[in-house]
Scaffold this motif. Structure first.
Motif, PDB file in Angstrom:
ATOM      1  N   THR A  17      28.460  -5.044  16.359  1.00  0.00           N
ATOM      2  CA  THR A  17      29.179  -4.170  17.281  1.00  0.00           C
ATOM      3  C   THR A  17      28.445  -4.083  18.618  1.00  0.00           C
ATOM      4  O   THR A  17      29.058  -4.176  19.680  1.00  0.00           O
ATOM      5  CB  THR A  17      29.335  -2.756  16.680  1.00  0.00           C
ATOM      6  N   PHE A  18      27.132  -3.954  18.560  1.00  0.00           N
ATOM      7  CA  PHE A  18      26.342  -3.888  19.788  1.00  0.00           C
ATOM      8  C   PHE A  18      26.467  -5.183  20.587  1.00  0.00           C
ATOM      9  O   PHE A  18      26.688  -5.170  21.793  1.00  0.00           O
ATOM     10  CB  PHE A  18      24.873  -3.611  19.457  1.00  0.00           C
ATOM     11  N   MET A  19      26.328  -6.325  19.900  1.00  0.00           N
ATOM     12  CA  MET A  19      26.420  -7.621  20.593  1.00  0.00           C
ATOM     13  C   MET A  19      27.804  -7.823  21.194  1.00  0.00           C
ATOM     14  O   MET A  19      27.938  -8.329  22.311  1.00  0.00           O
ATOM     15  CB  MET A  19      26.056  -8.760  19.644  1.00  0.00           C
ATOM     16  N   LEU A  20      28.849  -7.432  20.462  1.00  0.00           N
ATOM     17  CA  LEU A  20      30.208  -7.551  20.983  1.00  0.00           C
ATOM     18  C   LEU A  20      30.372  -6.678  22.223  1.00  0.00           C
ATOM     19  O   LEU A  20      30.920  -7.116  23.236  1.00  0.00           O
ATOM     20  CB  LEU A  20      31.231  -7.156  19.913  1.00  0.00           C
ATOM     21  N   GLY A  21      29.870  -5.448  22.173  1.00  0.00           N
ATOM     22  CA  GLY A  21      29.955  -4.556  23.334  1.00  0.00           C
ATOM     23  C   GLY A  21      29.191  -5.101  24.524  1.00  0.00           C
ATOM     24  O   GLY A  21      29.656  -5.041  25.664  1.00  0.00           O
ATOM     25  N   ALA A  22      28.013  -5.655  24.265  1.00  0.00           N
ATOM     26  CA  ALA A  22      27.213  -6.237  25.346  1.00  0.00           C
ATOM     27  C   ALA A  22      27.941  -7.437  25.961  1.00  0.00           C
ATOM     28  O   ALA A  22      27.968  -7.597  27.184  1.00  0.00           O
ATOM     29  CB  ALA A  22      25.840  -6.654  24.827  1.00  0.00           C
ATOM     30  N   ALA A  23      28.554  -8.262  25.126  1.00  0.00           N
ATOM     31  CA  ALA A  23      29.278  -9.431  25.636  1.00  0.00           C
ATOM     32  C   ALA A  23      30.481  -9.004  26.467  1.00  0.00           C
ATOM     33  O   ALA A  23      30.723  -9.552  27.554  1.00  0.00           O
ATOM     34  CB  ALA A  23      29.720 -10.317  24.470  1.00  0.00           C
ATOM     35  N   VAL A  24      31.234  -8.029  25.980  1.00  0.00           N
ATOM     36  CA  VAL A  24      32.396  -7.548  26.739  1.00  0.00           C
ATOM     37  C   VAL A  24      31.940  -6.933  28.056  1.00  0.00           C
ATOM     38  O   VAL A  24      32.522  -7.192  29.106  1.00  0.00           O
ATOM     39  CB  VAL A  24      33.206  -6.520  25.899  1.00  0.00           C
ATOM     40  N   GLY A  25      30.875  -6.141  28.022  1.00  0.00           N
ATOM     41  CA  GLY A  25      30.344  -5.552  29.249  1.00  0.00           C
ATOM     42  C   GLY A  25      29.890  -6.610  30.237  1.00  0.00           C
ATOM     43  O   GLY A  25      30.133  -6.502  31.438  1.00  0.00           O
ATOM     44  N   TYR A  26      29.258  -7.659  29.735  1.00  0.00           N
ATOM     45  CA  TYR A  26      28.803  -8.742  30.618  1.00  0.00           C
ATOM     46  C   TYR A  26      29.989  -9.429  31.283  1.00  0.00           C
ATOM     47  O   TYR A  26      29.991  -9.658  32.493  1.00  0.00           O
ATOM     48  CB  TYR A  26      27.979  -9.761  29.827  1.00  0.00           C
ATOM     49  N   VAL A  27      31.005  -9.757  30.490  1.00  0.00           N
ATOM     50  CA  VAL A  27      32.179 -10.447  31.038  1.00  0.00           C
ATOM     51  C   VAL A  27      32.884  -9.576  32.068  1.00  0.00           C
ATOM     52  O   VAL A  27      33.215 -10.030  33.168  1.00  0.00           O
ATOM     53  CB  VAL A  27      33.150 -10.859  29.906  1.00  0.00           C
ATOM     54  N   LEU A  28      33.102  -8.319  31.735  1.00  0.00           N
ATOM     55  CA  LEU A  28      33.774  -7.428  32.683  1.00  0.00           C
ATOM     56  C   LEU A  28      32.923  -7.224  33.935  1.00  0.00           C
ATOM     57  O   LEU A  28      33.448  -7.193  35.044  1.00  0.00           O
ATOM     58  CB  LEU A  28      34.092  -6.089  32.025  1.00  0.00           C
ATOM     59  N   GLY A  29      31.628  -7.094  33.759  1.00  0.00           N
ATOM     60  CA  GLY A  29      30.740  -6.934  34.906  1.00  0.00           C
ATOM     61  C   GLY A  29      30.719  -8.168  35.786  1.00  0.00           C
ATOM     62  O   GLY A  29      30.710  -8.081  37.015  1.00  0.00           O
ATOM     63  N   ALA A  30      30.732  -9.329  35.164  1.00  0.00           N
ATOM     64  CA  ALA A  30      30.724 -10.575  35.932  1.00  0.00           C
ATOM     65  C   ALA A  30      32.021 -10.737  36.718  1.00  0.00           C
ATOM     66  O   ALA A  30      32.024 -11.217  37.847  1.00  0.00           O
ATOM     67  CB  ALA A  30      30.515 -11.762  34.999  1.00  0.00           C
ATOM     68  N   ARG A  31      33.115 -10.332  36.124  1.00  0.00           N
ATOM     69  CA  ARG A  31      34.409 -10.427  36.829  1.00  0.00           C
ATOM     70  C   ARG A  31      34.489  -9.432  37.978  1.00  0.00           C
ATOM     71  O   ARG A  31      35.101  -9.699  38.996  1.00  0.00           O
ATOM     72  CB  ARG A  31      35.555 -10.182  35.854  1.00  0.00           C
ATOM     73  N   ALA A  32      33.923  -8.253  37.778  1.00  0.00           N
ATOM     74  CA  ALA A  32      33.986  -7.235  38.829  1.00  0.00           C
ATOM     75  C   ALA A  32      33.165  -7.662  40.036  1.00  0.00           C
ATOM     76  O   ALA A  32      33.521  -7.373  41.168  1.00  0.00           O
ATOM     77  CB  ALA A  32      33.492  -5.896  38.291  1.00  0.00           C
ATOM     78  N   GLY A  33      32.058  -8.316  39.792  1.00  0.00           N
ATOM     79  CA  GLY A  33      31.250  -8.848  40.875  1.00  0.00           C
ATOM     80  C   GLY A  33      30.320  -7.834  41.517  1.00  0.00           C
ATOM     81  O   GLY A  33      30.241  -6.667  41.141  1.00  0.00           O
ATOM     82  N   ARG A  34      29.619  -8.329  42.504  1.00  0.00           N
ATOM     83  CA  ARG A  34      28.591  -7.549  43.197  1.00  0.00           C
ATOM     84  C   ARG A  34      29.183  -6.373  43.971  1.00  0.00           C
ATOM     85  O   ARG A  34      28.591  -5.296  44.030  1.00  0.00           O
ATOM     86  CB  ARG A  34      27.823  -8.484  44.142  1.00  0.00           C
ATOM     87  N   ASP A  35      30.358  -6.569  44.566  1.00  0.00           N
ATOM     88  CA  ASP A  35      30.968  -5.483  45.344  1.00  0.00           C
ATOM     89  C   ASP A  35      31.238  -4.259  44.472  1.00  0.00           C
ATOM     90  O   ASP A  35      30.962  -3.129  44.871  1.00  0.00           O
ATOM     91  CB  ASP A  35      32.274  -5.949  45.996  1.00  0.00           C
ATOM     92  N   ARG A  36      31.793  -4.481  43.295  1.00  0.00           N
ATOM     93  CA  ARG A  36      32.076  -3.363  42.404  1.00  0.00           C
ATOM     94  C   ARG A  36      30.778  -2.698  41.953  1.00  0.00           C
ATOM     95  O   ARG A  36      30.692  -1.477  41.846  1.00  0.00           O
ATOM     96  CB  ARG A  36      32.887  -3.843  41.195  1.00  0.00           C
ATOM     97  N   TYR A  37      29.768  -3.510  41.679  1.00  0.00           N
ATOM     98  CA  TYR A  37      28.468  -2.969  41.304  1.00  0.00           C
ATOM     99  C   TYR A  37      27.937  -2.054  42.400  1.00  0.00           C
ATOM    100  O   TYR A  37      27.455  -0.951  42.128  1.00  0.00           O
ATOM    101  CB  TYR A  37      27.477  -4.112  41.041  1.00  0.00           C
ATOM    102  N   GLU A  38      28.021  -2.494  43.647  1.00  0.00           N
ATOM    103  CA  GLU A  38      27.542  -1.677  44.764  1.00  0.00           C
ATOM    104  C   GLU A  38      28.361  -0.401  44.904  1.00  0.00           C
ATOM    105  O   GLU A  38      27.818   0.655  45.227  1.00  0.00           O
ATOM    106  CB  GLU A  38      27.565  -2.481  46.067  1.00  0.00           C
ATOM    107  N   GLN A  39      29.686  -0.473  44.655  1.00  0.00           N
ATOM    108  CA  GLN A  39      30.524   0.729  44.697  1.00  0.00           C
ATOM    109  C   GLN A  39      30.067   1.730  43.635  1.00  0.00           C
ATOM    110  O   GLN A  39      29.946   2.932  43.904  1.00  0.00           O
ATOM    111  CB  GLN A  39      31.988   0.379  44.447  1.00  0.00           C
ATOM    112  N   LEU A  40      29.835   1.238  42.419  1.00  0.00           N
ATOM    113  CA  LEU A  40      29.393   2.122  41.339  1.00  0.00           C
ATOM    114  C   LEU A  40      28.033   2.735  41.652  1.00  0.00           C
ATOM    115  O   LEU A  40      27.796   3.918  41.414  1.00  0.00           O
ATOM    116  CB  LEU A  40      29.330   1.350  40.017  1.00  0.00           C
ATOM    117  N   ARG A  41      27.147   1.919  42.204  1.00  0.00           N
ATOM    118  CA  ARG A  41      25.808   2.403  42.547  1.00  0.00           C
ATOM    119  C   ARG A  41      25.882   3.474  43.640  1.00  0.00           C
ATOM    120  O   ARG A  41      25.193   4.502  43.569  1.00  0.00           O
ATOM    121  CB  ARG A  41      24.977   1.217  43.012  1.00  0.00           C
TER     122      ARG A  41
END
Length: 106
Positions: A17-41
């Protein structure tokens, strides 16, 4: 199925479950990109700098320190003097430090 194998499956299920969550988070984070990361930050920084949030964090930190002090005082009666001395020295060392939220340890 024996008890040991049930406990093993529970731990394995947690890991999967943890690995699946980490993989989904990675994929969604990669798709959102740096701009979304900066918005969240930026949003997180604004929340952390909000006076109401800072006051709440400071109050919680003070309450936590007070509870910890009482717990240490009660526990130090039951622990060896060398351990009690070490705990006191660690508390003294971090007394005037500031944490990541900008709250002081007073």
């Amino acid at each position: 199925m024996s008890e040991g194998s049930e406990e093993g499956w529970s731990g394995m299920r947690y890991r999967l479950t943890f690995m699946l969550g980490a993989a989904v988070g990675y994929v969604l984070g990669a798709r959102a990109g740096r701009d979304r990361y900066e918005q969240l930050r930026k949003g997180a920084r604004q929340i952390a700098q909000n006076p109401a949030v800072r006051n709440t964090v400071e109050s919680a930190a003070q309450n936590g320190r007070a509870l910890a002090s009482r717990a240490v005082a009660k526990a130090s009666d039951r622990m060896p003097e060398s351990v009690a001395d070490r705990v006191r020295s660690l508390r003294e060392r971090g007394r005037d430090a500031e944490d990541d939220w900008g709250t002081s340890n007073t």
